[in-house]
Design a protein around this motif. Structure first.
Motif, PDB file in Angstrom:
ATOM      1  N   VAL A 133       0.858  -1.211  -0.021  1.00 24.84           N
ATOM      2  CA  VAL A 133       0.001   0.014   0.000  1.00 24.84           C
ATOM      3  C   VAL A 133       0.743   1.141   0.001  1.00 24.84           C
ATOM      4  O   VAL A 133       0.317   2.234   0.100  1.00 24.84           O
ATOM      5  N   GLU A 134       2.319   1.206  -0.478  1.00 21.70           N
ATOM      6  CA  GLU A 134       2.926   2.428  -0.383  1.00 21.70           C
ATOM      7  C   GLU A 134       2.606   3.138  -1.082  1.00 21.70           C
ATOM      8  O   GLU A 134       2.959   4.593  -0.820  1.00 21.70           O
ATOM      9  N   ILE A 191      -7.876   2.173  -1.150  1.00 17.00           N
ATOM     10  CA  ILE A 191      -7.887   1.401  -0.022  1.00 17.00           C
ATOM     11  C   ILE A 191      -8.971   0.273  -0.012  1.00 17.00           C
ATOM     12  O   ILE A 191      -8.723  -0.970   0.148  1.00 17.00           O
ATOM     13  N   GLY A 192     -10.197   0.691  -0.258  1.00 14.05           N
ATOM     14  CA  GLY A 192     -11.514  -0.089  -0.727  1.00 14.05           C
ATOM     15  C   GLY A 192     -10.910  -1.272  -1.383  1.00 14.05           C
ATOM     16  O   GLY A 192     -11.823  -2.344  -1.491  1.00 14.05           O
ATOM     17  N   GLU A 193     -10.416  -0.940  -2.719  1.00 11.78           N
ATOM     18  CA  GLU A 193     -10.269  -1.806  -3.874  1.00 11.78           C
ATOM     19  C   GLU A 193      -9.277  -2.793  -3.606  1.00 11.78           C
ATOM     20  O   GLU A 193      -9.286  -3.962  -3.881  1.00 11.78           O
ATOM     21  N   VAL A 194      -8.237  -2.417  -2.569  1.00  7.16           N
ATOM     22  CA  VAL A 194      -7.334  -3.462  -2.105  1.00  7.16           C
ATOM     23  C   VAL A 194      -8.077  -4.476  -1.191  1.00  7.16           C
ATOM     24  O   VAL A 194      -7.798  -5.778  -1.398  1.00  7.16           O
ATOM     25  N   ARG A 251      -9.567   9.698  -3.582  1.00  4.67           N
ATOM     26  CA  ARG A 251      -9.322   8.643  -4.331  1.00  4.67           C
ATOM     27  C   ARG A 251      -8.495   7.511  -3.412  1.00  4.67           C
ATOM     28  O   ARG A 251      -8.540   6.306  -3.870  1.00  4.67           O
ATOM     29  N   CYS A 252      -7.625   7.902  -2.753  1.00  2.37           N
ATOM     30  CA  CYS A 252      -6.881   7.105  -1.868  1.00  2.37           C
ATOM     31  C   CYS A 252      -7.767   6.327  -0.954  1.00  2.37           C
ATOM     32  O   CYS A 252      -7.681   5.091  -0.809  1.00  2.37           O
TER      33      CYS A 252
END
Length: 236
Positions: A143-144, A188-191, A183-184
Motif C-alpha cells: 500500500v506504499e 484502499i477499498g479496492e485493495v 481517491r486514496c
C-alpha cells in the motif's frame, strides 16, 4: 540701521520662519498620507485575486465588489501620483477622505475574503483510516503507493488551508487535494473490503480475533491477497 529697516528685516525673518513651518507641516502631512496609502496599495492586488477565487464558491458577493476593488486600487495609485504635485496652500481634506475611504474599503474586503475562505477550508477532508493502511502494510499488502499519494495530498491541502486568503488557483488546488484524498480512500477499498480489513486490523491487536472469524470465504480472500501465512493461531 533705521527702525523702519529693522522692522522690515524682522517681518522678512518672520515670513521665512512661517514658510519653513508650513513646509514642515505639509511635509509631515504628505508623509502621513503616504504611509497610510502604502498598506492598501500593497494589499489590494492580493485581495483582488482572493476575491476572484472566493467568487467561485457558493457565496453571495457584495454587489459590484470586484469592479469596486479595481477602481479603489486605481484611485489610490492616482492619489499617490498626485500628492507630490499638490501646492503648499492646497487643502488636503479631500485627499485625506479618499485615503480613509480606501482604508475602510480594504478592511471590509479583507474581512469578507478571510471569513469566506476560512469557512470553506475548515470543512473536514475525507476520513482515511491510516491505522488500516499501516495494518495492511504490516499484513504484507503493498500500500506504499497509496500511502505516498495520501501524504502528498495532505501536504498540499495543509499548504493551501494555512493561508489566510487564497492565492491564484487556490480553489482548484483545494478541490484537487480533496479529490486526491478521496481517491486514496477508494483505492484502499479496492485493495481490501471492510470485512477483511476488520480482521486484518483486529489480528494485530493484543487480543487478536476469534478463530471463528476465519470462515472458508474469508480464508479464501486472505489467500487471494497472499497474506494468509501471516496469520497465526495463538492458544490461551
Amino acid at each position: 540701521m533705521t527702525l523702519r529697516s529693522t522692522i522690515q528685516d524682522l517681518r522678512a525673518y518672520a515670513d521665512v520662519a512661517n514658510d519653513e513651518h508650513r513646509v514642515k507641516v505639509r511635509t509631515g502631512q504628505f508623509a502621513e498620507l503616504s504611509a497610510r496609502l502604502a498598506p492598501p496599495l500593497e494589499g489590494l492586488p492580493a485581495l483582488n485575486i482572493a476575491l476572484s477565487e472566493v467568487a467561485q464558491l457558493d457565496v453571495d458577493l457584495p454587489a459590484g465588489r470586484e469592479q469596486d476593488a479595481a477602481q479603489v486600487a486605481d484611485g489610490l495609485r492616482a492619489l499617490a501620483d498626485e500628492l507630490p504635485s499638490l501646492g503648499i496652500e492646497q487643502n488636503l481634506d479631500l485627499a485625506k477622505e479618499r485615503v480613509r475611504s480606501a482604508e475602510k474599503y480594504t478592511n471590509q474586503l479583507r474581512t469578507f475574503v478571510v471569513g469566506t475562505w476560512q469557512t470553506h477550508v475548515s470543512q473536514p477532508p475525507p476520513a482515511i483510516n491510516t491505522d488500516l493502511i499501516d495494518a495492511l502494510a504490516q499484513g504484507g499488502i503493498d500500500v506504499e503507493a497509496i500511502r505516498d499519494a495520501l501524504e502528498t495530498a495532505r501536504g498540499r491541502l495543509l499548504a493551501i488551508t494555512s493561508r489566510l486568503i487564497p492565492d491564484r488557483g487556490a480553489v482548484q488546488k483545494h478541490h484537487d487535494a480533496i479529490e486526491s484524498i478521496h481517491r486514496c480512500g477508494e483505492q484502499i477499498g479496492e485493495v481490501v473490503d471492510s470485512d477483511i480489513a476488520e480482521g486484518i486490523v483486529g489480528s494485530q491487536e493484543p487480543s487478536g480475533v476469534p478463530l471463528t472469524w476465519f470462515t472458508p470465504e474469508r480464508l479464501e480472500r486472505l489467500q487471494a491477497l497472499g497474506i494468509l501465512d501471516r496469520f497465526h493461531v495463538r492458544l490461551r
